[in-house]
Scaffold this motif. Sequence first.
Motif, PDB file in Angstrom:
ATOM      1  N   MET A   1       0.929  -1.138   0.111  1.00 33.05           N
ATOM      2  CA  MET A   1       0.050   0.100   0.037  1.00 33.05           C
ATOM      3  C   MET A   1       0.824   1.241   0.027  1.00 33.05           C
ATOM      4  SD  MET A   1      -3.157   0.817   0.184  1.00 33.05           S
ATOM      5  CE  MET A   1      -4.033   2.428   0.218  1.00 33.05           C
ATOM      6  N   LEU A   2       1.783   1.187   0.855  1.00 36.67           N
ATOM      7  CA  LEU A   2       2.748   2.380   0.928  1.00 36.67           C
ATOM      8  C   LEU A   2       3.598   2.595  -0.471  1.00 36.67           C
ATOM      9  CD1 LEU A   2       3.849   4.401   2.866  1.00 36.67           C
ATOM     10  CD2 LEU A   2       5.692   3.036   3.400  1.00 36.67           C
ATOM     11  N   VAL A   3       3.899   1.430  -1.047  1.00 41.47           N
ATOM     12  CA  VAL A   3       4.731   1.437  -2.146  1.00 41.47           C
ATOM     13  C   VAL A   3       3.833   2.067  -3.365  1.00 41.47           C
ATOM     14  CG1 VAL A   3       5.752  -0.263  -3.977  1.00 41.47           C
ATOM     15  CG2 VAL A   3       6.337  -0.403  -1.646  1.00 41.47           C
ATOM     16  N   TYR A   4       2.437   1.550  -3.189  1.00 38.42           N
ATOM     17  CA  TYR A   4       1.668   2.081  -4.372  1.00 38.42           C
ATOM     18  C   TYR A   4       1.626   3.516  -4.287  1.00 38.42           C
ATOM     19  CZ  TYR A   4      -2.525   1.802  -6.948  1.00 38.42           C
ATOM     20  OH  TYR A   4      -3.717   2.143  -8.042  1.00 38.42           O
ATOM     21  N   ALA A   5       1.422   4.157  -2.939  1.00 37.48           N
ATOM     22  CA  ALA A   5       1.249   5.455  -2.653  1.00 37.48           C
ATOM     23  C   ALA A   5       2.538   6.241  -3.164  1.00 37.48           C
ATOM     24  CB  ALA A   5       1.062   5.656  -1.360  1.00 37.48           C
ATOM     25  N   ILE A   6       3.798   5.680  -2.871  1.00 33.11           N
ATOM     26  CA  ILE A   6       4.869   6.352  -3.288  1.00 33.11           C
ATOM     27  C   ILE A   6       5.301   6.503  -4.629  1.00 33.11           C
ATOM     28  CG2 ILE A   6       7.426   6.215  -3.311  1.00 33.11           C
ATOM     29  CD1 ILE A   6       7.414   4.734  -0.397  1.00 33.11           C
ATOM     30  N   GLY A   7       4.953   5.383  -5.379  1.00 30.42           N
ATOM     31  CA  GLY A   7       4.863   5.293  -6.904  1.00 30.42           C
ATOM     32  C   GLY A   7       3.880   6.224  -7.597  1.00 30.42           C
ATOM     33  N   ARG A   8       2.992   6.800  -7.083  1.00 35.85           N
ATOM     34  CA  ARG A   8       2.033   7.503  -7.603  1.00 35.85           C
ATOM     35  C   ARG A   8       1.836   8.873  -6.996  1.00 35.85           C
ATOM     36  NH1 ARG A   8       1.197   2.645  -8.228  1.00 35.85           N
ATOM     37  NH2 ARG A   8       0.035   1.804 -10.136  1.00 35.85           N
ATOM     38  N   ASP A   9       2.756   9.363  -6.335  1.00 34.61           N
ATOM     39  CA  ASP A   9       2.748  10.679  -5.759  1.00 34.61           C
ATOM     40  C   ASP A   9       3.321  11.848  -6.808  1.00 34.61           C
ATOM     41  OD1 ASP A   9       3.186  12.907  -4.255  1.00 34.61           O
ATOM     42  OD2 ASP A   9       4.426  11.945  -2.729  1.00 34.61           O
ATOM     43  N   THR A  10       2.177  12.454  -7.235  1.00 33.08           N
ATOM     44  CA  THR A  10       2.405  13.446  -8.075  1.00 33.08           C
ATOM     45  C   THR A  10       3.260  14.745  -7.890  1.00 33.08           C
ATOM     46  OG1 THR A  10       0.038  14.500  -7.756  1.00 33.08           O
ATOM     47  CG2 THR A  10       0.179  13.074  -9.463  1.00 33.08           C
ATOM     48  N   SER A  11       3.580  14.739  -6.445  1.00 31.37           N
ATOM     49  CA  SER A  11       4.359  15.802  -6.132  1.00 31.37           C
ATOM     50  C   SER A  11       5.959  15.498  -6.340  1.00 31.37           C
ATOM     51  CB  SER A  11       4.227  16.283  -4.895  1.00 31.37           C
ATOM     52  OG  SER A  11       4.625  15.245  -3.973  1.00 31.37           O
ATOM     53  N   TRP A  13       6.484  12.698  -8.864  1.00 30.53           N
ATOM     54  CA  TRP A  13       6.485  12.263 -10.118  1.00 30.53           C
ATOM     55  C   TRP A  13       5.758  13.362 -10.870  1.00 30.53           C
ATOM     56  CZ3 TRP A  13      10.061   8.883 -11.189  1.00 30.53           C
ATOM     57  CH2 TRP A  13      10.240   8.032 -10.233  1.00 30.53           C
ATOM     58  N   SER A  14       5.642  13.263 -12.403  1.00 30.70           N
ATOM     59  CA  SER A  14       4.924  14.348 -13.058  1.00 30.70           C
ATOM     60  C   SER A  14       3.513  13.934 -12.983  1.00 30.70           C
ATOM     61  CB  SER A  14       5.476  14.344 -14.375  1.00 30.70           C
ATOM     62  OG  SER A  14       5.450  13.045 -14.766  1.00 30.70           O
ATOM     63  N   GLU A  18       0.090   8.485 -12.770  1.00 34.95           N
ATOM     64  CA  GLU A  18      -1.059   7.249 -12.772  1.00 34.95           C
ATOM     65  C   GLU A  18      -0.768   6.445 -14.108  1.00 34.95           C
ATOM     66  OE1 GLU A  18      -3.308   6.073 -10.836  1.00 34.95           O
ATOM     67  OE2 GLU A  18      -3.098   7.565  -9.201  1.00 34.95           O
ATOM     68  N   GLU A  19       0.212   6.989 -15.142  1.00 37.24           N
ATOM     69  CA  GLU A  19       0.111   6.279 -16.553  1.00 37.24           C
ATOM     70  C   GLU A  19       1.107   5.179 -16.631  1.00 37.24           C
ATOM     71  OE1 GLU A  19       1.255   8.529 -20.365  1.00 37.24           O
ATOM     72  OE2 GLU A  19      -0.240   9.764 -19.252  1.00 37.24           O
ATOM     73  N   ARG A  24       9.745   6.049 -18.113  1.00 36.61           N
ATOM     74  CA  ARG A  24      10.362   7.182 -17.211  1.00 36.61           C
ATOM     75  C   ARG A  24      11.796   6.760 -16.571  1.00 36.61           C
ATOM     76  NH1 ARG A  24       5.656   8.791 -14.637  1.00 36.61           N
ATOM     77  NH2 ARG A  24       4.359   7.008 -15.168  1.00 36.61           N
ATOM     78  N   PHE A  25      11.956   5.444 -16.441  1.00 33.67           N
ATOM     79  CA  PHE A  25      13.194   5.008 -15.638  1.00 33.67           C
ATOM     80  C   PHE A  25      14.351   4.925 -16.739  1.00 33.67           C
ATOM     81  CE2 PHE A  25       9.687   3.483 -13.115  1.00 33.67           C
ATOM     82  CZ  PHE A  25       9.711   4.088 -11.863  1.00 33.67           C
ATOM     83  N   SER A  26      14.129   4.801 -18.027  1.00 36.98           N
ATOM     84  CA  SER A  26      15.119   4.757 -18.880  1.00 36.98           C
ATOM     85  C   SER A  26      16.354   6.068 -19.138  1.00 36.98           C
ATOM     86  CB  SER A  26      14.666   4.149 -20.403  1.00 36.98           C
ATOM     87  OG  SER A  26      14.075   5.518 -20.850  1.00 36.98           O
ATOM     88  N   GLY A  27      17.435   5.475 -18.956  1.00 32.86           N
ATOM     89  CA  GLY A  27      18.463   6.675 -18.915  1.00 32.86           C
ATOM     90  C   GLY A  27      18.620   6.968 -17.663  1.00 32.86           C
ATOM     91  N   THR A  28      18.121   6.429 -16.490  1.00 31.07           N
ATOM     92  CA  THR A  28      18.601   6.656 -14.996  1.00 31.07           C
ATOM     93  C   THR A  28      19.241   5.568 -14.484  1.00 31.07           C
ATOM     94  OG1 THR A  28      16.822   5.860 -14.053  1.00 31.07           O
ATOM     95  CG2 THR A  28      16.290   8.082 -14.816  1.00 31.07           C
TER      96      THR A  28
END
Length: 112
Positions: A1-11, A13-14, A18-19, A24-28
């Motif tokens: 649940m926490l991981v789900y929330a972290i991964g979707r934090d718009t503040s 991420w862009s 939700e998309e 978004r992770f390539s080149g990092t």
Amino acid sequence: MLVYAIGRDTSVWSSNAEEFYPERFSGTNIDVKGNDFQLLPFGSGRRKCPGMQLGMIVSQLVVAQMVHCFNLKLPNGMSPDELDMTDKFGATLPRANHLMAMATYSFAYLTK
Ligand code: HEM
């Protein structure tokens, strides 16, 4: 649940948090092993997944075998852009709608 929330934090991420946008992770340098909190498929810390290596090897093997052995097409001339990647909440983040694909053997000898 926490991981789900972290991964979707718009503040953090862009606005497309939700998309389904794995690019978004390539080149990092972000990896999946639990050190980078941006991407935690196996959790982190002392309770992180002990089956991580096996899980990654089996996932790669299954995908590689499928791509190698089958030609996969979307039905009714559907284009990949039209794929519905909506997910629904759950322990394994299942698709909201089933993926429909037509599989034919890549190798003639498999049809005998
Ligand atoms: C791609 C495959 C897999 C994924 C994505 C995955 C993901 C996870 C996640 C997210 C957790 C929770 C970690 C946490 O609480 O921080 C977990 C825990 C666990 N996983 Fe996996 N896992 C996978 C494969 C496996 C395999 C193959 C095994 C065993 C053969 C396994 C055994 C476990 C066990 C025993 C735990 C509980 C660890 C604990 O609570 O101390 N997992 N896994």
